[in-house]
Design a protein around this motif. Structure first.
Motif, PDB file in Angstrom:
ATOM      1  N   ILE A   1       3.985 -41.824  -6.101  1.00 61.83           N
ATOM      2  CA  ILE A   1       5.019 -42.643  -5.458  1.00 61.83           C
ATOM      3  C   ILE A   1       5.571 -41.926  -4.223  1.00 61.83           C
ATOM      4  CG2 ILE A   1       7.345 -43.593  -5.755  1.00 61.83           C
ATOM      5  CD1 ILE A   1       6.560 -44.147  -8.699  1.00 61.83           C
ATOM      6  N   VAL A   2       5.778 -40.602  -4.345  1.00 62.53           N
ATOM      7  CA  VAL A   2       6.256 -39.821  -3.205  1.00 62.53           C
ATOM      8  C   VAL A   2       5.255 -39.888  -2.060  1.00 62.53           C
ATOM      9  CG1 VAL A   2       6.768 -37.469  -2.403  1.00 62.53           C
ATOM     10  CG2 VAL A   2       7.724 -38.288  -4.566  1.00 62.53           C
ATOM     11  N   LEU A   3       3.989 -39.709  -2.400  1.00 65.15           N
ATOM     12  CA  LEU A   3       2.920 -39.760  -1.395  1.00 65.15           C
ATOM     13  C   LEU A   3       2.932 -41.108  -0.667  1.00 65.15           C
ATOM     14  CD1 LEU A   3       0.444 -38.054  -0.411  1.00 65.15           C
ATOM     15  CD2 LEU A   3      -0.940 -39.487  -1.918  1.00 65.15           C
ATOM     16  N   TRP A   4       3.057 -42.162  -1.454  1.00 65.78           N
ATOM     17  CA  TRP A   4       3.115 -43.534  -0.942  1.00 65.78           C
ATOM     18  C   TRP A   4       4.264 -43.636   0.061  1.00 65.78           C
ATOM     19  CZ3 TRP A   4       4.028 -48.079  -4.946  1.00 65.78           C
ATOM     20  CH2 TRP A   4       4.115 -49.297  -4.263  1.00 65.78           C
ATOM     21  N   GLN A   5       5.461 -43.152  -0.348  1.00 72.80           N
ATOM     22  CA  GLN A   5       6.633 -43.208   0.516  1.00 72.80           C
ATOM     23  C   GLN A   5       6.391 -42.420   1.809  1.00 72.80           C
ATOM     24  OE1 GLN A   5       9.728 -45.002  -0.167  1.00 72.80           O
ATOM     25  NE2 GLN A   5       9.639 -44.630   2.025  1.00 72.80           N
ATOM     26  N   VAL A   6       5.783 -41.248   1.682  1.00 68.87           N
ATOM     27  CA  VAL A   6       5.503 -40.406   2.850  1.00 68.87           C
ATOM     28  C   VAL A   6       4.584 -41.140   3.819  1.00 68.87           C
ATOM     29  CG1 VAL A   6       4.331 -38.295   3.610  1.00 68.87           C
ATOM     30  CG2 VAL A   6       5.919 -38.208   1.687  1.00 68.87           C
ATOM     31  N   VAL A   7       3.533 -41.793   3.265  1.00 73.21           N
ATOM     32  CA  VAL A   7       2.602 -42.534   4.123  1.00 73.21           C
ATOM     33  C   VAL A   7       3.346 -43.639   4.858  1.00 73.21           C
ATOM     34  CG1 VAL A   7       0.623 -44.106   4.125  1.00 73.21           C
ATOM     35  CG2 VAL A   7       0.541 -41.996   2.777  1.00 73.21           C
ATOM     36  N   VAL A   8       4.248 -44.328   4.154  1.00 72.07           N
ATOM     37  CA  VAL A   8       5.019 -45.414   4.783  1.00 72.07           C
ATOM     38  C   VAL A   8       5.857 -44.856   5.932  1.00 72.07           C
ATOM     39  CG1 VAL A   8       6.907 -47.065   4.409  1.00 72.07           C
ATOM     40  CG2 VAL A   8       5.065 -46.866   2.728  1.00 72.07           C
ATOM     41  N   TRP A   9       6.505 -43.705   5.703  1.00 70.48           N
ATOM     42  CA  TRP A   9       7.329 -43.090   6.744  1.00 70.48           C
ATOM     43  C   TRP A   9       6.492 -42.666   7.942  1.00 70.48           C
ATOM     44  CZ3 TRP A   9      10.396 -39.784   2.759  1.00 70.48           C
ATOM     45  CH2 TRP A   9      11.578 -40.479   2.388  1.00 70.48           C
ATOM     46  N   LEU A  10       5.412 -41.979   7.661  1.00 67.98           N
ATOM     47  CA  LEU A  10       4.603 -41.389   8.725  1.00 67.98           C
ATOM     48  C   LEU A  10       3.949 -42.452   9.592  1.00 67.98           C
ATOM     49  CD1 LEU A  10       2.867 -38.286   7.086  1.00 67.98           C
ATOM     50  CD2 LEU A  10       4.806 -38.363   8.679  1.00 67.98           C
ATOM     51  N   THR A  11       3.400 -43.493   8.944  1.00 67.09           N
ATOM     52  CA  THR A  11       2.657 -44.505   9.713  1.00 67.09           C
ATOM     53  C   THR A  11       3.568 -45.607  10.221  1.00 67.09           C
ATOM     54  OG1 THR A  11       2.225 -45.772   7.721  1.00 67.09           O
ATOM     55  CG2 THR A  11       0.564 -44.129   8.349  1.00 67.09           C
ATOM     56  N   GLU A  12       4.832 -45.603   9.779  1.00 66.66           N
ATOM     57  CA  GLU A  12       5.791 -46.660  10.117  1.00 66.66           C
ATOM     58  C   GLU A  12       5.159 -48.019   9.905  1.00 66.66           C
ATOM     59  OE1 GLU A  12       7.124 -45.838  14.038  1.00 66.66           O
ATOM     60  OE2 GLU A  12       8.107 -43.967  13.470  1.00 66.66           O
ATOM     61  N   ALA A  13       4.479 -48.154   8.754  1.00 65.21           N
ATOM     62  CA  ALA A  13       3.772 -49.400   8.464  1.00 65.21           C
ATOM     63  C   ALA A  13       4.756 -50.554   8.325  1.00 65.21           C
ATOM     64  CB  ALA A  13       2.987 -49.234   7.155  1.00 65.21           C
ATOM     65  N   LYS A  14       4.306 -51.705   8.770  1.00 62.11           N
ATOM     66  CA  LYS A  14       5.134 -52.904   8.642  1.00 62.11           C
ATOM     67  C   LYS A  14       5.200 -53.286   7.161  1.00 62.11           C
ATOM     68  CE  LYS A  14       5.562 -53.714  13.126  1.00 62.11           C
ATOM     69  NZ  LYS A  14       5.330 -52.271  13.477  1.00 62.11           N
ATOM     70  N   PRO A  15       6.317 -53.849   6.708  1.00 63.74           N
ATOM     71  CA  PRO A  15       6.449 -54.207   5.285  1.00 63.74           C
ATOM     72  C   PRO A  15       5.367 -55.182   4.839  1.00 63.74           C
ATOM     73  CG  PRO A  15       8.530 -54.494   6.455  1.00 63.74           C
ATOM     74  CD  PRO A  15       7.516 -54.161   7.494  1.00 63.74           C
ATOM     75  N   TRP A  16       4.801 -55.996   5.761  1.00 65.43           N
ATOM     76  CA  TRP A  16       3.759 -56.939   5.342  1.00 65.43           C
ATOM     77  C   TRP A  16       2.374 -56.308   5.356  1.00 65.43           C
ATOM     78  CZ3 TRP A  16       0.961 -57.313   9.753  1.00 65.43           C
ATOM     79  CH2 TRP A  16       1.648 -57.156  10.964  1.00 65.43           C
ATOM     80  N   MET A  17       2.332 -55.000   5.789  1.00 62.15           N
ATOM     81  CA  MET A  17       1.073 -54.261   5.665  1.00 62.15           C
ATOM     82  C   MET A  17       1.131 -53.369   4.427  1.00 62.15           C
ATOM     83  SD  MET A  17      -1.123 -54.809   8.165  1.00 62.15           S
ATOM     84  CE  MET A  17      -2.045 -53.364   8.653  1.00 62.15           C
ATOM     85  N   LEU A  18       2.135 -52.510   4.415  1.00 65.15           N
ATOM     86  CA  LEU A  18       2.309 -51.620   3.278  1.00 65.15           C
ATOM     87  C   LEU A  18       3.796 -51.479   2.979  1.00 65.15           C
ATOM     88  CD1 LEU A  18       1.044 -49.593   1.254  1.00 65.15           C
ATOM     89  CD2 LEU A  18       1.359 -47.824   2.984  1.00 65.15           C
ATOM     90  N   PRO A  19       4.272 -52.226   1.988  1.00 63.44           N
ATOM     91  CA  PRO A  19       5.694 -52.151   1.658  1.00 63.44           C
ATOM     92  C   PRO A  19       6.030 -50.797   0.995  1.00 63.44           C
ATOM     93  CG  PRO A  19       4.555 -53.547   0.087  1.00 63.44           C
ATOM     94  CD  PRO A  19       3.538 -53.143   1.108  1.00 63.44           C
ATOM     95  N   ALA A  20       7.265 -50.348   1.185  1.00 59.17           N
ATOM     96  CA  ALA A  20       7.707 -49.093   0.578  1.00 59.17           C
ATOM     97  C   ALA A  20       7.883 -49.278  -0.927  1.00 59.17           C
ATOM     98  CB  ALA A  20       9.016 -48.643   1.203  1.00 59.17           C
TER      99      ALA A  20
END
Lengths: 254, 251
Positions: free
Chosen positions: B14-33
């Motif tokens: 879950i932490v890794l997932w969150q880190v990826v979301v932060w780093l890539t600034e993915a849009k919520p409709w691509m990869l939600p936090a």
């Protein structure tokens, strides 16, 4: 001790005919007789065909056999009258000790509630020194105890002929000596074949001891030690006979 | 200890997932936090649970049918020698045809309901169960067979009292594999045509760009599959206590 009244000893002869195994002729017209009610030991170098001869007697698969005939002195076939005790205990890990001892009746689907059978199994377990272990699972037993259970299973079959293939070879010396005594006492009066690698074991238990050698295999004149088995391992006569046997074995291996 | 290790891995992911979301600034409709998925899970928990129940039922029924069919086939092949020659090709074909390709056909034949999904799960686990059990039945310790033979056991008695119990650990391995792949069958069936189940819910959410709901369904499916696997594994261990695990020293 459980008494057996069903034993009337008869001798068993095998004319091995020709037996080939992996392109080699193991036996060519080998004659071998088990004296009724006595223990015959068979020794010889590895691969000479001792176990094959035992399998031949039991009617189990061997290599290519041709013209092998097993005859009993009472004229009836041996099938169903010989029990096997192998080097490994062959206990079923999913059955407890008592159930393992009763394996034969389970496999034959013998009828009845089995109260008598269970009582006999318990008595046999007590005879082999496994009193109180009836409910134990095999993997909780030591190697010696497992082989004791296998002996009880063999005795439970109550067959007049017992064929044993190096039954004690995997055990430590003290356990082995104890089990040899036990086997000699419990198998007395039966026609027994004991295949072994251990000259001392043969001298302690055998009434007729053959060394098998050569290819195709031949048997020498049997050694017949004096006295009644189980003979004392420390007896000078036993040690002397062991030396003679060892010499024969060394010659056979050449 | 085992549970703690599982929790650490879960938290780590879950932490890794969150880190990826932060780093890539993915849009919520691509990869939600993770937090967004958790919110979606809570707000849709009713629907998620009812769909999950249906999917679980499909998986369990498939497992049951596949195990029964697979075991019966393996027993047939072990007992009747000619059956092996006839059943083996069927077995290989059942594995060679991708189940994915069969899904539309099964939906056409069996309808949009549960039957087609159960059939998918059954098909996908039939092979591992049959192959593992049959293999176990063929590899009975020869010494046991010799012993049984000297005890005058008939063929049926040998199968029932020696070969089948001896093959149970092999069947258990097959069942573990089957449990791991059975959810795939059920979900594919739901994707191809259905009106309920976690697979349907994922497709539905995806089409409406509710990616957080899709993830919530995915997480539920994963939890279901992992839970099922551990339940079956524990059950099999209890049922076969005489089958020893590898000693920790070797592990």
């Amino acid at each position: 001790m459980v008494s057996f009244d069903s034993i009337s000893p008869f001798s068993v002869s095998v004319d091995a005919g020709s037996v080939e195994f992996g392109g080699m002729t193991l036996f060519a017209d080998l004659d071998f007789t088990l004296a009724g009610g006595h223990t015959t030991c068979l020794l010889g170098p590895s691969g000479v065909g001792k176990s094959t001869l035992l399998r031949l007697l039991l009617g189990l698969e061997t290599g290519t056999t041709n013209g092998s005939v097993v005859t009993c002195s009472d004229g009836k076939p041996l099938a169903g009258r010989a029990a096997l005790m192998a080097q490994r205990d062959l206990l079923f890990p999913w059955l407890n000790v008592a159930e393992n001892v009763l394996l034969g009746s389970r496999l034959r689907g013998e009828a009845g509630d089995g109260t008598d059978r269970r009582a006999r199994a318990r008595q046999l377990l007590a005879d082999v020194g496994l009193d109180g272990w009836a409910e134990a699972m095999p993997d909780t037993l030591s190697g010696g105890m497992r082989q004791r259970a296998a002996l009880a299973r063999t005795l439970m079959e109550d067959r007049p002929v017992v064929l044993m293939d190096e039954p004690f070879s995997g055990l430590d010396v003290v356990t082995r000596l104890r089990l040899q005594n036990l086997a000699a006492e419990t198998l007395r009066g039966r026609t027994v074949l004991l295949v072994t690698h251990d000259p001392l074991e043969a001298i302690r238990l055998g009434e007729r001891i053959h060394v098998m050698a050569g290819r195709p295999a031949r048997l020498d004149e049997p050694l017949e030690p004096a006295g009644r088995p189980p003979r004392d391992a420390a007896d000078p006569a036993v040690l002397e006979a062991q030396a003679v046997l060892l010499r024969r074995l060394t010659e056979a291996a050449r | 200890m085992k549970l703690a290790r599982g929790l650490v891995v879960l938290v780590g992911l879950i932490v890794l997932w969150q880190v990826v979301v932060w780093l890539t600034e993915a849009k919520p409709w691509m990869l939600p936090a993770p937090a967004a998925v958790a919110r979606a899970w809570v707000s849709h928990s009713g629907a998620l649970l009812s769909h999950a129940t249906l999917t679980a039922a499909e998986i369990l029924l498939g497992l049951l049918a596949g195990t029964v069919l697979g075991s019966a086939s393996a027993l047939c092949m072990a007992y009747f020698r000619p059956a092996r020659r006839w059943l083996m090709p069927v077995l290989v074909v059942s594995q060679a045809i991708p189940v994915f390709a069969l899904a539309p056909l099964l939906v056409l034949w069996l309808g949009y309901g549960m039957a087609s999904k159960v059939a998918m799960a059954t098909l996908i686990i039939y092979f591992p169960v049959t192959a593992a059990f049959h293999d176990g039945l063929r590899r009975t310790e020869p010494g046991w067979l010799d012993l049984a033979r000297t005890m005058n056991a008939g063929r049926w008695a040998v199968l029932r009292h020696v070969r089948v119990p001896a093959a149970l650990p092999a069947l258990a391995s097959g069942l573990r594999v089957a449990t791991a792949v059975a959810p795939i069958g059920a979900v594919i069936g739901e994707w191809v045509g259905s009106s309920a189940g976690l697979g349907f819910m994922m497709l539905h959410a995806n089409a409406r760009m509710q990616v957080d709901v899709m993830f919530a369904a995915l997480v539920t499916l994963a939890a279901l599959a992992v839970g099922l696997y551990f339940a079956i594994d524990t059950l099999l261990r209890r049922a076969l206590p005489w089958q020893p695990d590898t000693s920790p020293a070797i592990d």
